[in-house]
Design a protein around this motif. Structure first.
Motif, PDB file in Angstrom:
ATOM      1  N   ASP A 124       4.168  32.374   5.170  1.00 43.48           N
ATOM      2  CA  ASP A 124       5.495  32.041   4.662  1.00 43.48           C
ATOM      3  C   ASP A 124       5.755  30.536   4.677  1.00 43.48           C
ATOM      4  OD1 ASP A 124       5.600  31.664   7.375  1.00 43.48           O
ATOM      5  OD2 ASP A 124       7.416  32.857   7.711  1.00 43.48           O
ATOM      6  N   GLY A 125       4.688  29.756   4.843  1.00 43.50           N
ATOM      7  CA  GLY A 125       4.822  28.307   4.884  1.00 43.50           C
ATOM      8  C   GLY A 125       4.921  27.690   3.499  1.00 43.50           C
ATOM      9  N   PRO A 126       5.110  26.366   3.428  1.00 45.04           N
ATOM     10  CA  PRO A 126       5.337  25.697   2.143  1.00 45.04           C
ATOM     11  C   PRO A 126       4.074  25.392   1.345  1.00 45.04           C
ATOM     12  CG  PRO A 126       5.488  24.111   3.924  1.00 45.04           C
ATOM     13  CD  PRO A 126       5.305  25.451   4.567  1.00 45.04           C
ATOM     14  N   TYR A 127       2.907  25.557   1.947  1.00 43.63           N
ATOM     15  CA  TYR A 127       1.678  25.128   1.271  1.00 43.63           C
ATOM     16  C   TYR A 127       0.978  26.308   0.604  1.00 43.63           C
ATOM     17  CZ  TYR A 127       2.876  21.335   4.364  1.00 43.63           C
ATOM     18  OH  TYR A 127       3.575  20.361   5.021  1.00 43.63           O
ATOM     19  N   GLN A 128       0.944  26.249  -0.726  1.00 45.56           N
ATOM     20  CA  GLN A 128       0.342  27.323  -1.506  1.00 45.56           C
ATOM     21  C   GLN A 128      -1.140  27.088  -1.773  1.00 45.56           C
ATOM     22  OE1 GLN A 128       2.131  30.122  -2.345  1.00 45.56           O
ATOM     23  NE2 GLN A 128       3.718  29.166  -1.073  1.00 45.56           N
ATOM     24  N   ASP A 129      -1.561  25.834  -1.654  1.00 46.69           N
ATOM     25  CA  ASP A 129      -2.970  25.512  -1.896  1.00 46.69           C
ATOM     26  C   ASP A 129      -3.332  24.257  -1.116  1.00 46.69           C
ATOM     27  OD1 ASP A 129      -1.967  23.294  -3.406  1.00 46.69           O
ATOM     28  OD2 ASP A 129      -1.872  24.551  -5.194  1.00 46.69           O
ATOM     29  N   LEU A 130      -4.618  23.910  -1.129  1.00 43.66           N
ATOM     30  CA  LEU A 130      -5.102  22.783  -0.339  1.00 43.66           C
ATOM     31  C   LEU A 130      -4.562  21.453  -0.863  1.00 43.66           C
ATOM     32  CD1 LEU A 130      -6.932  22.148   2.086  1.00 43.66           C
ATOM     33  CD2 LEU A 130      -8.824  21.846   0.472  1.00 43.66           C
ATOM     34  N   ARG A 131      -4.421  21.344  -2.167  1.00 40.88           N
ATOM     35  CA  ARG A 131      -3.912  20.091  -2.754  1.00 40.88           C
ATOM     36  C   ARG A 131      -2.510  19.764  -2.228  1.00 40.88           C
ATOM     37  NH1 ARG A 131      -6.966  22.200  -7.025  1.00 40.88           N
ATOM     38  NH2 ARG A 131      -8.458  20.728  -7.950  1.00 40.88           N
ATOM     39  N   SER A 132      -1.663  20.770  -2.105  1.00 37.17           N
ATOM     40  CA  SER A 132      -0.300  20.516  -1.627  1.00 37.17           C
ATOM     41  C   SER A 132      -0.303  20.095  -0.159  1.00 37.17           C
ATOM     42  CB  SER A 132       0.578  21.749  -1.835  1.00 37.17           C
ATOM     43  OG  SER A 132       0.105  22.864  -1.091  1.00 37.17           O
ATOM     44  N   LEU A 133      -1.222  20.636   0.634  1.00 40.13           N
ATOM     45  CA  LEU A 133      -1.333  20.231   2.036  1.00 40.13           C
ATOM     46  C   LEU A 133      -1.761  18.767   2.133  1.00 40.13           C
ATOM     47  CD1 LEU A 133      -1.407  21.075   5.111  1.00 40.13           C
ATOM     48  CD2 LEU A 133      -3.870  21.460   4.749  1.00 40.13           C
ATOM     49  N   ILE A 134      -2.779  18.400   1.372  1.00 39.30           N
ATOM     50  CA  ILE A 134      -3.272  17.017   1.407  1.00 39.30           C
ATOM     51  C   ILE A 134      -2.207  16.057   0.888  1.00 39.30           C
ATOM     52  CG2 ILE A 134      -4.995  15.434   0.435  1.00 39.30           C
ATOM     53  CD1 ILE A 134      -6.979  17.795   0.456  1.00 39.30           C
ATOM     54  N   ALA A 135      -1.497  16.448  -0.165  1.00 37.03           N
ATOM     55  CA  ALA A 135      -0.435  15.601  -0.715  1.00 37.03           C
ATOM     56  C   ALA A 135       0.667  15.364   0.312  1.00 37.03           C
ATOM     57  CB  ALA A 135       0.136  16.235  -1.976  1.00 37.03           C
ATOM     58  N   ALA A 136       1.031  16.405   1.058  1.00 37.36           N
ATOM     59  CA  ALA A 136       2.062  16.272   2.086  1.00 37.36           C
ATOM     60  C   ALA A 136       1.601  15.345   3.205  1.00 37.36           C
ATOM     61  CB  ALA A 136       2.413  17.643   2.648  1.00 37.36           C
ATOM     62  N   ALA A 137       0.323  15.451   3.578  1.00 29.50           N
ATOM     63  CA  ALA A 137      -0.215  14.595   4.636  1.00 29.50           C
ATOM     64  C   ALA A 137      -0.252  13.138   4.201  1.00 29.50           C
ATOM     65  CB  ALA A 137      -1.622  15.070   5.017  1.00 29.50           C
ATOM     66  N   LYS A 138      -0.552  12.889   2.931  1.00 30.52           N
ATOM     67  CA  LYS A 138      -0.573  11.517   2.431  1.00 30.52           C
ATOM     68  C   LYS A 138       0.840  10.945   2.317  1.00 30.52           C
ATOM     69  CE  LYS A 138      -4.999  11.612   0.012  1.00 30.52           C
ATOM     70  NZ  LYS A 138      -5.715  11.487  -1.278  1.00 30.52           N
ATOM     71  N   ALA A 139       1.784  11.807   1.992  1.00 29.89           N
ATOM     72  CA  ALA A 139       3.177  11.356   1.863  1.00 29.89           C
ATOM     73  C   ALA A 139       3.795  11.045   3.223  1.00 29.89           C
ATOM     74  CB  ALA A 139       4.008  12.421   1.157  1.00 29.89           C
ATOM     75  N   ARG A 140       3.297  11.732   4.275  1.00 28.75           N
ATOM     76  CA  ARG A 140       3.831  11.517   5.620  1.00 28.75           C
ATOM     77  C   ARG A 140       2.684  11.273   6.595  1.00 28.75           C
ATOM     78  NH1 ARG A 140       6.761  15.870   8.138  1.00 28.75           N
ATOM     79  NH2 ARG A 140       5.608  17.382   6.879  1.00 28.75           N
ATOM     80  N   PRO A 141       2.140  10.069   6.650  1.00 36.04           N
ATOM     81  CA  PRO A 141       1.036   9.792   7.575  1.00 36.04           C
ATOM     82  C   PRO A 141       1.406  10.154   9.017  1.00 36.04           C
ATOM     83  CG  PRO A 141       1.308   7.982   6.035  1.00 36.04           C
ATOM     84  CD  PRO A 141       2.484   8.901   5.826  1.00 36.04           C
ATOM     85  N   ASN A 142       0.520  10.937   9.648  1.00 40.24           N
ATOM     86  CA  ASN A 142       0.718  11.436  11.015  1.00 40.24           C
ATOM     87  C   ASN A 142       1.936  12.342  11.153  1.00 40.24           C
ATOM     88  OD1 ASN A 142      -1.535  10.265  12.433  1.00 40.24           O
ATOM     89  ND2 ASN A 142      -0.534   8.280  12.170  1.00 40.24           N
ATOM     90  N   GLY A 143       2.424  12.869  10.018  1.00 41.66           N
ATOM     91  CA  GLY A 143       3.584  13.758  10.060  1.00 41.66           C
ATOM     92  C   GLY A 143       3.206  15.221  10.152  1.00 41.66           C
ATOM     93  N   LEU A 144       1.933  15.540   9.932  1.00 40.44           N
ATOM     94  CA  LEU A 144       1.479  16.927   9.990  1.00 40.44           C
ATOM     95  C   LEU A 144       0.593  17.146  11.217  1.00 40.44           C
ATOM     96  CD1 LEU A 144       2.492  16.843   7.039  1.00 40.44           C
ATOM     97  CD2 LEU A 144       0.543  18.297   6.427  1.00 40.44           C
ATOM     98  N   LYS A 165     -10.108  15.053   7.772  1.00 45.27           N
ATOM     99  CA  LYS A 165      -9.243  13.888   7.698  1.00 45.27           C
ATOM    100  C   LYS A 165      -9.937  12.715   7.006  1.00 45.27           C
ATOM    101  CE  LYS A 165      -7.188  12.590  11.411  1.00 45.27           C
ATOM    102  NZ  LYS A 165      -6.972  12.260  12.837  1.00 45.27           N
ATOM    103  N   SER A 166     -11.206  12.520   7.366  1.00 43.32           N
ATOM    104  CA  SER A 166     -11.960  11.401   6.805  1.00 43.32           C
ATOM    105  C   SER A 166     -12.176  11.566   5.305  1.00 43.32           C
ATOM    106  CB  SER A 166     -13.309  11.275   7.524  1.00 43.32           C
ATOM    107  OG  SER A 166     -14.109  10.277   6.933  1.00 43.32           O
ATOM    108  N   ILE A 167     -12.620  12.755   4.884  1.00 47.67           N
ATOM    109  CA  ILE A 167     -12.920  12.985   3.466  1.00 47.67           C
ATOM    110  C   ILE A 167     -11.639  13.030   2.630  1.00 47.67           C
ATOM    111  CG2 ILE A 167     -13.887  14.656   1.824  1.00 47.67           C
ATOM    112  CD1 ILE A 167     -16.004  15.326   3.894  1.00 47.67           C
ATOM    113  N   ALA A 168     -10.583  13.632   3.185  1.00 54.87           N
ATOM    114  CA  ALA A 168      -9.315  13.721   2.452  1.00 54.87           C
ATOM    115  C   ALA A 168      -8.554  12.398   2.446  1.00 54.87           C
ATOM    116  CB  ALA A 168      -8.446  14.827   3.053  1.00 54.87           C
ATOM    117  N   GLY A 169      -8.916  11.499   3.354  1.00 48.65           N
ATOM    118  CA  GLY A 169      -8.236  10.211   3.426  1.00 48.65           C
ATOM    119  C   GLY A 169      -6.823  10.312   3.949  1.00 48.65           C
ATOM    120  N   ILE A 170      -6.634  11.126   4.986  1.00 50.84           N
ATOM    121  CA  ILE A 170      -5.286  11.332   5.538  1.00 50.84           C
ATOM    122  C   ILE A 170      -5.256  10.973   7.023  1.00 50.84           C
ATOM    123  CG2 ILE A 170      -4.774  13.182   3.904  1.00 50.84           C
ATOM    124  CD1 ILE A 170      -5.243  15.178   6.232  1.00 50.84           C
ATOM    125  N   GLU A 171      -4.054  10.786   7.527  1.00 54.90           N
ATOM    126  CA  GLU A 171      -3.810  10.634   8.956  1.00 54.90           C
ATOM    127  C   GLU A 171      -2.952  11.807   9.398  1.00 54.90           C
ATOM    128  OE1 GLU A 171      -5.073   8.483  11.014  1.00 54.90           O
ATOM    129  OE2 GLU A 171      -6.152   7.382   9.442  1.00 54.90           O
TER     130      GLU A 171
END
Length: 325
Positions: free
Chosen positions: A136-156, A175-181
């Motif tokens: 029941d979470g907000p992420y329907q696919d992997l792209r949306s999860l990565i996009a959220a992590a990039k929009a909020r560094p260290n927020g996830l 984290k390294s391959i997706a380029g997220i924090e």
């Protein structure tokens, strides 16, 4: 010259006698129950795999029982050391796993040398990992999860089990391959991790597929399988490459080793039996229900896999600046 010839003849005769002796021992092997040591507790995917395979393996080994011995410890070190110090007569074996490789990458010192102190016999199985989120979470696919992590560094928060496990290191690689924090939260057990995912304590969890499989479609949603091909039991779940993250591949595996110095005929005999059991339709289908695929191979292939995995996880540890234990 005659003296050299006599010494050469004696050496050749001794080698031939040793070879014949090994062959004779292989004909009467095993002469007592085989002890199969596992570096983790009962109920996990490796334990279930070993317990499913053991009776069929015993049938081809003169009917001698194969006794599963669980010796859980961090990194599976206690079990590995137990086998490394055993007699190399084929009556004590180790279920070697991805954890054996991650331990070599994570620990500064071990009471054994992973590449020198074991006889590699053959791979037994391979199993996928999964990236899962709350159904029941907000992420329907992997792209949306990565996009959220990039929009909020260290927020996830991203979850896994124990520090230094393949699952934990797989998050560092992600984290390294997706380029997220993002923060990594580790848990003592898979049930704790599953609860954290389902309640939103972590936004996504990284775990081997087998223990998560019963929760998918219920409490959890699978975002992607980090494998080269879709898992047959979840044909609608994309691979990470299909989901927008090519290059992120993680699979766990297990196989069989014995102590260093096992005679070649014993190794060949055990490898032959492992290959036979892995090909049995009832074994293949039952393991597939658990999220596991059989993956028999040669002793040399298992040794090469171990070398590659130690090198791979060592790079992850170094790149992520994880302090070795």
């Amino acid at each position: 010259m005659a003296s050299i010839t006599r010494r050469a003849f004696a050496s050749a005769s001794a080698a031939a006698a040793l070879t014949m002796g090994s062959g004779a021992r292989a004909q009467t092997y095993p002469s007592r129950p085989i002890r199969w040591v596992l570096g983790f507790g009962a109920g996990g995917v490796g334990d279930l795999t070993a317990r499913l395979v053991a009776p069929k393996l015993a049938e081809g080994l003169r009917g001698q029982p194969i006794v599963i011995e669980n010796r859980p410890s961090a990194g599976g070190i206690v079990a590995a050391e137990t086998v490394a110090r055993s007699e190399p007569d084929g009556h004590t074996l180790l279920l070697v796993t991805t954890t054996t490789a991650t331990a070599a990458a994570m620990y500064r010192t071990l009471p054994y040398d992973t590449m020198r102190d074991f006889t590699f016999i053959g791979q037994l199985a391979a199993f996928d990992h999964v990236i899962a989120t709350a159904s029941d979470g907000p992420y329907q696919d992997l792209r949306s999860l990565i996009a959220a992590a990039k929009a909020r560094p260290n927020g996830l928060n991203l979850g896994s089990i124990g520090v230094g496990s393949a699952q934990h290191l797989s998050v560092e690689l992600f984290k390294s391959i997706a380029g997220i924090e993002a923060a990594i939260v580790t848990y003592r057990s898979t049930p704790e991790l599953i609860n954290a995912i389902s309640t939103g304590e972590v936004q996504a969890g990284f775990e081997t597929l087998a223990p998560v499989l019963p929760q998918l479609g219920g409490r959890l949603r699978a975002l992607a399988i980090p494998s080269a091909a879709r898992f047959p039991g979840l044909p609608a779940v994309p691979t990470t490459a299909e989901a927008g993250l090519p290059g992120y591949l993680i699979r766990s595996w297990n196989g069989v080793c014995g102590p260093a110095g096992m005679a070649q005929p014993l190794v060949e005999r055990l490898n032959q039996e492992l290959t036979r059991v892995a090909a049995l339709p009832e074994i293949r289908s039952r393991l597939l229900e658990l999220g596991v695929e059989t993956a028999a191979g040669t002793p040399a292939a298992l040794r090469e896999l171990m070398q590659e995995e130690i090198a791979r996880y060592s790079r992850i540890v170094t790149d992520a600046r994880i302090e070795r234990l």
